[in-house]
Design a protein around this motif. Structure first.
Motif, PDB file in Angstrom:
ATOM      1  N   LYS A 133       0.845  -1.192   0.000  1.00 32.46           N
ATOM      2  CA  LYS A 133       0.000   0.000   0.000  1.00 32.46           C
ATOM      3  C   LYS A 133       0.877   1.238   0.000  1.00 32.46           C
ATOM      4  CE  LYS A 133      -4.231  -1.831   2.104  1.00 32.46           C
ATOM      5  NZ  LYS A 133      -5.233  -1.657   3.185  1.00 32.46           N
ATOM      6  N   THR A 134       0.484   2.206  -0.828  1.00 37.39           N
ATOM      7  CA  THR A 134       1.231   3.462  -0.875  1.00 37.39           C
ATOM      8  C   THR A 134       1.003   4.237   0.423  1.00 37.39           C
ATOM      9  OG1 THR A 134      -0.574   4.771  -1.827  1.00 37.39           O
ATOM     10  CG2 THR A 134       0.819   3.534  -3.358  1.00 37.39           C
ATOM     11  N   MET A 135       1.707   5.348   0.551  1.00 38.31           N
ATOM     12  CA  MET A 135       1.569   6.173   1.753  1.00 38.31           C
ATOM     13  C   MET A 135       0.127   6.638   1.958  1.00 38.31           C
ATOM     14  SD  MET A 135       4.644   5.983   2.765  1.00 38.31           S
ATOM     15  CE  MET A 135       6.335   5.751   2.163  1.00 38.31           C
ATOM     16  N   GLY A 136      -0.608   6.735   0.843  1.00 39.46           N
ATOM     17  CA  GLY A 136      -2.001   7.154   0.922  1.00 39.46           C
ATOM     18  C   GLY A 136      -2.990   6.001   0.971  1.00 39.46           C
ATOM     19  N   GLY A 137      -2.486   4.757   0.994  1.00 37.92           N
ATOM     20  CA  GLY A 137      -3.353   3.592   1.127  1.00 37.92           C
ATOM     21  C   GLY A 137      -3.758   2.917  -0.162  1.00 37.92           C
TER      22      GLY A 137
ATOM     23  N   LYS B 175      -3.479   0.387  -3.298  1.00 31.77           N
ATOM     24  CA  LYS B 175      -2.860  -0.920  -3.502  1.00 31.77           C
ATOM     25  C   LYS B 175      -1.915  -0.871  -4.707  1.00 31.77           C
ATOM     26  CE  LYS B 175      -6.646  -3.719  -1.603  1.00 31.77           C
ATOM     27  NZ  LYS B 175      -7.654  -4.773  -1.911  1.00 31.77           N
ATOM     28  N   VAL B 176      -0.702  -1.376  -4.491  1.00 29.78           N
ATOM     29  CA  VAL B 176       0.277  -1.496  -5.566  1.00 29.78           C
ATOM     30  C   VAL B 176       0.983  -2.843  -5.436  1.00 29.78           C
ATOM     31  CG1 VAL B 176       0.687   0.982  -5.918  1.00 29.78           C
ATOM     32  CG2 VAL B 176       1.974  -0.252  -4.155  1.00 29.78           C
ATOM     33  N   TYR B 177       1.730  -3.221  -6.471  1.00 30.22           N
ATOM     34  CA  TYR B 177       2.332  -4.553  -6.495  1.00 30.22           C
ATOM     35  C   TYR B 177       3.850  -4.466  -6.669  1.00 30.22           C
ATOM     36  CZ  TYR B 177      -2.516  -5.847  -7.339  1.00 30.22           C
ATOM     37  OH  TYR B 177      -3.878  -5.995  -7.247  1.00 30.22           O
ATOM     38  N   GLY B 178       4.525  -5.505  -6.187  1.00 28.39           N
ATOM     39  CA  GLY B 178       5.960  -5.648  -6.402  1.00 28.39           C
ATOM     40  C   GLY B 178       6.243  -6.846  -7.279  1.00 28.39           C
TER      41      GLY B 178
END
Length: 528
Positions: A391-395, A397-400
């Protein structure tokens, strides 16, 4: 007293020598150089090479065998650890340095003749008097016309040490002319374009990260700010990366405070953080980043940091997925080893690197498989590694583990070209036609003072299209039956290529971008 000293003197010498050796080895291990030497005994590899050299039945090129052995070893590591042969190293280093020493022209070879396509403004050839359209006859004493000369041979003739002279004989309007050109530093620019789209929105396209990229970027950003820049589109599509420091310096211009930009870490490479260290020039304005499957490495460092801090909206397609850091080590024979020494991570700890456990071929095939599997055409086909969810600083969803996934997906619109259109784009016919059209219509084209005027005022006539079709027919390409959409796209590419003849790469993108769907989406987001 003297007798006691004589007794202890050998021991003192021995201790001094041992301490000296210890310090010497420690100093060697910590020397900041790029060459490493070993006092170990010969390895089986070296023994085999020596036996081949001394005992093999036929003559062999031992150095070439050694290069092959090195490449074989590296193939067992990762896809980005590579051996660079001596003859290729200069070109690689020049690309990263952002310059080479030459005469400052763009050329192409038509009918076995070197044609000057473009002359670098205020460069060595410009100062000497060379012009677009000049045809080379001789370079110094070497006859180059009608000699089946290659582009590589031309580059070797024209490049050389700074300040050296080269005498060039050309044919211009059926008249032979001779020019003496002083070689100088020629920039390899990494900013393809930087211009205002209108409404306070600016556009900057970066094609790689070399040693000059940050300086070029700052000059371009300051130019746009002087023109009223409020919001920015940063185009990283097709950018394969380059020097990490250049990408982090640019990130610092967008992020405030002492925010973490990225960090690197490896087994023999201690953790190193890259943080913001100064007030940036563009910390407040809205920002959009364009990416695609050709965006890699340093491009992903920059976009990953902006995504993690919710600083930018990412538009396009999933990026390449290269999260490995290489260092280049010069070898004794003039070649070099570019070795992976660490992984880089985004601020929230994502590794962008795709898996390469199935070998280099499968690793690179994954990109072409995105076309076969439909990923570049549909957001529903994107293959994110859902086991590496962040989760980014703002919440958000992102992936690695598989590149940077955009916030807004834009499908590729060039995947279903007809065979004729595909042949045209691969043949170079468009560039050939644009060059000849430019030379034949100089007076007409000189009326356009800026790319913006050219966009509004120039149109490709049916007669122009027929002339282009005739040129394509010489390459056995039939354009009579191509669909209307493909014809329109090709005419846009022709128009942009003519603009490139006048204003170089910036002219090309200012024209071609007028029908760019990703850029249109970027502007739409910025205007919300």
């Amino acid at each position: 007293m003297n007798k006691k000293i004589q007794v202890w003197l050998p021991l003192l010498f021995s201790l001094t020598m041992i301490v000296g050796m210890i310090f010497g080895y420690q100093m060697r291990d910590n020397m900041p150089g790029k060459r490493f030497f070993s006092l170990d005994k010969s390895t089986p590899l070296q023994e085999v090479m020596d036996l081949i050299k001394s005992r093999y039945v036929d003559d062999v090129k031992v150095n070439a065998l050694g290069d092959t052995a090195i490449m074989a070893m590296l193939s067992k590591l990762d896809p980005h650890s590579v051996f660079i042969p001596k003859e290729e190293l200069q070109g690689v280093n020049e690309d990263l340095a952002g310059k080479f020493f030459g005469i400052g022209i763009e050329f192409n070879i038509f009918d076995d003749t070197i044609n000057v396509i473009n002359v670098l403004p205020d460069g060595p050839s410009f100062i000497a008097g060379l012009q677009a359209g000049d045809k080379f006859i001789k370079v110094d004493d070497s006859l180059v016309a009608g000699q089946k000369i290659t582009s590589e041979r031309v580059r070797k003739l024209l490049r050389g040490d700074m300040g050296t002279k080269v005498v060039i004989t050309v044919l211009r309007n059926n008249t032979k002319k001779v020019f003496t050109v002083n070689r100088d530093a020629i920039p390899i620019v990494s900013i393809d374009a930087g211009y205002m789209l209108g409404g306070g929105i600016g556009y900057i396209k970066i094609n790689k990260f070399s040693q000059s990229t940050y300086r070029e970027f700052m000059q371009t950003l300051e130019k746009l700010q002087a023109q009223g820049l409020k919001e920015l589109v940063l185009d990283l599509r097709g950018n394969p990366g380059g020097i990490l420091d250049e990408a982090t310096e640019i990130a610092d211009e967008f992020l405030d405070g002492d925010k973490l930009i990225t960090y690197t870490e490896g087994k023999n490479f201690p953790k190193k953080e890259y943080r913001c260290k100064r007030q940036g020039l563009f910390e407040k304005g809205s920002l959009v980043v364009l990416m695609d499957e050709g965006s890699a490495s340093a491009s992903e460092v920059l976009s990953g940091a902006l995504q993690d801090w919710d600083r930018a909206t990412i538009i396009g397609r999933r990026s390449f997925g290269k999260g490995l850091v290489q260092e280049q080590y010069d070898l004794s024979d003039g070649s070099a080893l570019r070795l992976t020494v660490a992984r880089y991570y985004t601020p929230i700890g994502r590794s962008i690197q795709r898996s390469y456990t199935n070998g280099g071929k499968a690793y690179y095939d994954e990109i072409s498989n995105r076309f076969h599997d439909g990923e570049v055409f549909s957001a529903d086909s994107v293959k994110n590694d859902t086991s590496k969810l962040y989760k980014t600083m703002g919440g958000k969803k992102v992936y690695g583990g598989g590149g940077i996934t955009p916030d807004f997906f834009i499908p590729i619109d060039t995947g279903n070209y007809s065979l004729s259109a595909t042949k045209i784009y691969l043949s170079g016919t468009i560039g050939d036609f644009a060059y000849k059209y430019y030379l034949q219509n100089l007076q007409q084209l000189s009326a356009y003072k800026t790319p913006a005027q050219f966009v509004k005022g120039f149109s490709f006539s049916e007669a122009d299209w027929n002339a282009f079709g005739a040129l394509a027919a010489k390459d056995s390409i039939n354009l009579n039956a191509i669909p209307a959409k493909e014809k329109s796209e090709m005419q846009l590419r022709l128009k942009a290529s003519i603009a490139r003849q006048i204003w170089r790469s910036e002219g090309f993108y200012e024209v071609y971008n007028t029908e760019d769907n990703a850029l249109k989406k970027a502007v739409e987001e910025l205007l919300k």
